[in-house]
Each structure stands twice: as structure tokens, then as C-alpha cells.
Design a protein around this motif. Structure first.
Motif, PDB file in Angstrom:
ATOM      1  N   PRO A 165     -14.972   6.395   4.672  1.00  0.00           N
ATOM      2  CA  PRO A 165     -14.657   6.653   3.411  1.00  0.00           C
ATOM      3  C   PRO A 165     -15.473   7.894   2.809  1.00  0.00           C
ATOM      4  CG  PRO A 165     -16.435   4.961   3.656  1.00  0.00           C
ATOM      5  CD  PRO A 165     -15.847   5.400   5.108  1.00  0.00           C
ATOM      6  N   PHE A 168       0.767  -1.195   0.015  1.00  0.00           N
ATOM      7  CA  PHE A 168       0.034  -0.024  -0.115  1.00  0.00           C
ATOM      8  C   PHE A 168       0.875   1.279   0.001  1.00  0.00           C
ATOM      9  CE2 PHE A 168      -2.610  -3.369   2.136  1.00  0.00           C
ATOM     10  CZ  PHE A 168      -3.711  -3.141   1.674  1.00  0.00           C
ATOM     11  N   ALA A 222       0.110   5.866   0.315  1.00  0.00           N
ATOM     12  CA  ALA A 222      -1.010   6.627   0.644  1.00  0.00           C
ATOM     13  C   ALA A 222      -0.128   8.112   0.852  1.00  0.00           C
ATOM     14  CB  ALA A 222      -1.690   6.201   2.029  1.00  0.00           C
ATOM     15  N   HIS A 266      -3.634  13.808 -10.093  1.00  0.00           N
ATOM     16  CA  HIS A 266      -4.069  12.488 -10.799  1.00  0.00           C
ATOM     17  C   HIS A 266      -4.055  12.846 -12.304  1.00  0.00           C
ATOM     18  CE1 HIS A 266      -6.796   9.284 -11.749  1.00  0.00           C
ATOM     19  NE2 HIS A 266      -6.121   8.384 -10.919  1.00  0.00           N
ATOM     20  N   ARG A 276      -3.655   6.018  -2.252  1.00  0.00           N
ATOM     21  CA  ARG A 276      -4.853   6.528  -1.466  1.00  0.00           C
ATOM     22  C   ARG A 276      -4.520   7.747  -0.936  1.00  0.00           C
ATOM     23  NH1 ARG A 276      -6.896   1.384   0.655  1.00  0.00           N
ATOM     24  NH2 ARG A 276      -5.889   0.870  -1.060  1.00  0.00           N
ATOM     25  N   VAL A 279      -9.752   6.229  -6.852  1.00  0.00           N
ATOM     26  CA  VAL A 279      -8.614   6.329  -5.780  1.00  0.00           C
ATOM     27  C   VAL A 279      -9.496   6.287  -4.534  1.00  0.00           C
ATOM     28  CG1 VAL A 279      -6.808   7.793  -4.696  1.00  0.00           C
ATOM     29  CG2 VAL A 279      -6.870   7.463  -7.205  1.00  0.00           C
ATOM     30  N   GLN A 280      -8.929   5.593  -3.311  1.00  0.00           N
ATOM     31  CA  GLN A 280      -9.589   5.368  -2.189  1.00  0.00           C
ATOM     32  C   GLN A 280      -9.217   6.589  -1.266  1.00  0.00           C
ATOM     33  OE1 GLN A 280      -7.702   3.043  -3.506  1.00  0.00           O
ATOM     34  NE2 GLN A 280      -8.632   1.035  -3.442  1.00  0.00           N
ATOM     35  N   LEU A 281     -10.213   7.354  -0.604  1.00  0.00           N
ATOM     36  CA  LEU A 281     -10.118   8.483  -0.191  1.00  0.00           C
ATOM     37  C   LEU A 281     -10.763   8.367   1.278  1.00  0.00           C
ATOM     38  CD1 LEU A 281     -11.320  11.045  -2.872  1.00  0.00           C
ATOM     39  CD2 LEU A 281      -9.143  10.242  -2.450  1.00  0.00           C
ATOM     40  N   TRP A 338      -8.505   1.566   6.910  1.00  0.00           N
ATOM     41  CA  TRP A 338      -7.833   2.391   5.769  1.00  0.00           C
ATOM     42  C   TRP A 338      -7.430   1.540   4.569  1.00  0.00           C
ATOM     43  CZ3 TRP A 338      -2.797   2.005   3.891  1.00  0.00           C
ATOM     44  CH2 TRP A 338      -1.984   1.132   4.522  1.00  0.00           C
TER      45      TRP A 338
END
Length: 318
Positions: free
Chosen positions: A304, A187, A189, A214, A245, A282-284, A315
Motif C-alpha cells: 500500500p 472492482f 483499477a 480525481h 484504485r 483512493v486505494q493505491l 490488491w
């Protein structure tokens, strides 16, 4: 001061070790670790350095190392106000020269504050960012994951398309984490640490900067690049295999105020077309720092931002 003198100072400091029966290499000494960590994180208190390096060890060991490095003029400290005389340590110019070429700091600018006043002015935010790192580190150690004291890189800057009067994105930190169970996953972030010192609207605007990064395609000299070009590469792809993320860690206000800031971040995701597009890829997420410290960074404490459902998650599961 000459290189030989700097080396002698580090060697003297490195003599303090928990391995008295054999002469450890410089890389294995607490002195080396302390200098590398202070260089990486800019500023750290004595208790934070103890937690970073040897949470199960004796605090006096790290204190002795710090005092020796101060005697050798590689570190100095400022006393935090209203903190029962807690010391926050930083590199001296001589210390910065010693560590500048170390492999673990390669590619990172090593800077020394101009003095105690300069360090003190940076302390509140810098030490809060380090608190967030320690929450992830403590959780990773309990889980057996691969995440070390230097896997949190503060103040990472990337260029943005120079529109809107802002040409750089500076993340408070970039986290590099490898989970071991239930299967091995890597991961990354971007982490933004908010102490409620700026308006909620300014905090939410950071999502626009991440959305611009991005989509940012640098222009090739002499041609107008597009994503369709065979040789085109988005700016973030030069640094990351996947876009990291984006995690917001909030503190410095009461529960209702922090929840409202999370709601405002969600409103930005829902209301700004570029941020909405980012959230689809994208994970936020956002969480309260004190919850990370109490329940663990992988606990169900993250909201989220792409969902109106306030069901909290890890997360890793955003």
C-alpha cells in the motif's frame, strides 16, 4: 477490399473450431476470439493467445487459427528478437476493418501497426502489459471470479485540466473485475506497468496526474463551475461509479531497485499535497510483476502506497 470479401475471409478463418460435429456461429469460433483479442491488446504472442483463449486446450489449435488468419490477410506477425523465434501477432489494415464494428470493441479505436517494424518497436511494453493482464486472469480463473480476456482495456485516455503542459492521462490499462467470494464485489483499477525504462521520479509523477484527474471539474460553457454547483460533475464520474484504485506493476530491474521505486512512490504520496489527498480517498498499491505471476494477483504481494508499513496485501484489500 469489399465488405463481402472481408466477410468471406473471416468466415473461412472461422471454420477452424473445437466443435466439429456442428457448425458454430461466428461469435463462438476461435478465429473471432483471436481477432477480437489482438484488436483489444494491440499485440500478442502465440503462447499468450493460447493462455487467453484456451489454456487447457492444445496449442496446435490456436496455431492453426493464427496461420489461417494470416493466409486470409487479417493478421500478420513479427518475430521477437532473442526469443527462440516467438511470433507476436497484430492486425493488418484489412483485419482492422473487419473487427472495427464488432460489439465487444465498441468505443475502442482499432488500429493496425504500419508493419512489422512498427509492431516490433511496440512489443516490449505492450507484451509486458499483457503479461500483467494474464497474471490477473490466471488468478481469477483459479478463484472462480468474473474476469475475462476482454476485461482488461489497454491505453485508456482521459482529459486533464490543461495546466502544466500535460492535458491527458493515459493509463496503461483499466481493469474491470468482479470478485465472487466471500461476497460479490465489483472492482475497477487503473494499472500502470513500469519496466524500469524511465526514471523513478517520472514514474512517481504519474501519481500527480491521477490526483489531478480525481479533482478535475470540466468547465461548463458560459459559466465557471464549482463542485458546489448542483449540475457539476467531476470528469471521472462520467465514466466510473467510483474512482478506480491505482495499481503500479513493476518489473525490469533487481529486487532492491524495484523496492526503491516503490519507496519513491510512497514518498510522492507523503510529500505532495494533492497526491496525499488522493490517497485518503483512493486505494493505491504497487507490486512486482514476477510476484504476481508466482503467487497470484490476489496474493499478499501488494505494497500500500499510503502506508510506511511494508506489510503486503491483496490488491483488493489496499
Amino acid at each position: 477490399m469489399s465488405t463481402d470479401t472481408n466477410r468471406d475471409a473471416l468466415t473461412n478463418a472461422s471454420a477452424i473450431s473445437t466443435k466439429p460435429q456442428s457448425q458454430p456461429s461466428t461469435n463462438d469460433t476461435y478465429a473471432h476470439k483471436v481477432l477480437a483479442l489482438v484488436a483489444q491488446h494491440r499485440l500478442a504472442t502465440s503462447p499468450q493467445l493460447h493462455q487467453l483463449i484456451s489454456p487447457e486446450g492444445r496449442r496446435q489449435t490456436i496455431s492453426a487459427v493464427l496461420n489461417r488468419l494470416r493466409e486470409d490477410k487479417l493478421l500478420s506477425y513479427t518475430v521477437l528478437p532473442a526469443s527462440n523465434r516467438t511470433r507476436a501477432w497484430y492486425l493488418t489494415p484489412q483485419g482492422a476493418r473487419v473487427v472495427a464494428s464488432w460489439p465487444e470493441l465498441r468505443g475502442r479505436p482499432v488500429q493496425a501497426p504500419s508493419g512489422g517494424t512498427d509492431a516490433g518497436l511496440r512489443a516490449a511494453h505492450t507484451l509486458t502489459v499483457l503479461r500483467a493482464h494474464l497474471a490477473f486472469l490466471h488468478d481469477a480463473r483459479a478463484r472462480g471470479d468474473e474476469y475475462g480476456p476482454l476485461d482488461w482495456v489497454p491505453e485508456v485516455a482521459h482529459r486533464l485540466p490543461d495546466t502544466g503542459g500535460e492535458d491527458r492521462l493515459i493509463a496503461d490499462a483499466v481493469l474491470h473485475y468482479t470478485a465472487i467470494t466471500p461476497r460479490r464485489l465489483q472492482f475497477r483499477a487503473f494499472v500502470e506497468v513500469d519496466r524500469a525504462t524511465m526514471s523513478s521520479e517520472r514514474l512517481s509523477r504519474k501519481l500527480i496526474s491521477y490526483a489531478r484527474f480525481h479533482e478535475y471539474l470540466p468547465q461548463l460553457p458560459g459559466r465557471r463551475g464549482t463542485v458546489a454547483d448542483q449540475d457539476a460533475m467531476l470528469a471521472w464520474q462520467r465514466f466510473y461509479p467510483r474512482f478506480p484504485r491505482v495499481l503500479f506493476v513493476l518489473t525490469g530491474a533487481g529486487p532492491d531497485a524495484l523496492q526503491q521505486r516503490i519507496n519513491d512512490l510512497r514518498a510522492m504520496v507523503a510529500g505532495h499535497p494533492l497526491v496525499t489527498q488522493l490517497a485518503g480517498k483512493v486505494q493505491l498499491g504497487a507490486a512486482v510483476l514476477e510476484d504476481l505471476e508466482q503467487y497470484g494477483a490476489t496474493g499478499p504481494v501488494w505494497s500500500p502506497l499510503s502506508s510506511t508499513n511494508d506489510e503486503r496485501r491483496s490488491w483488493m484489500e489496499l
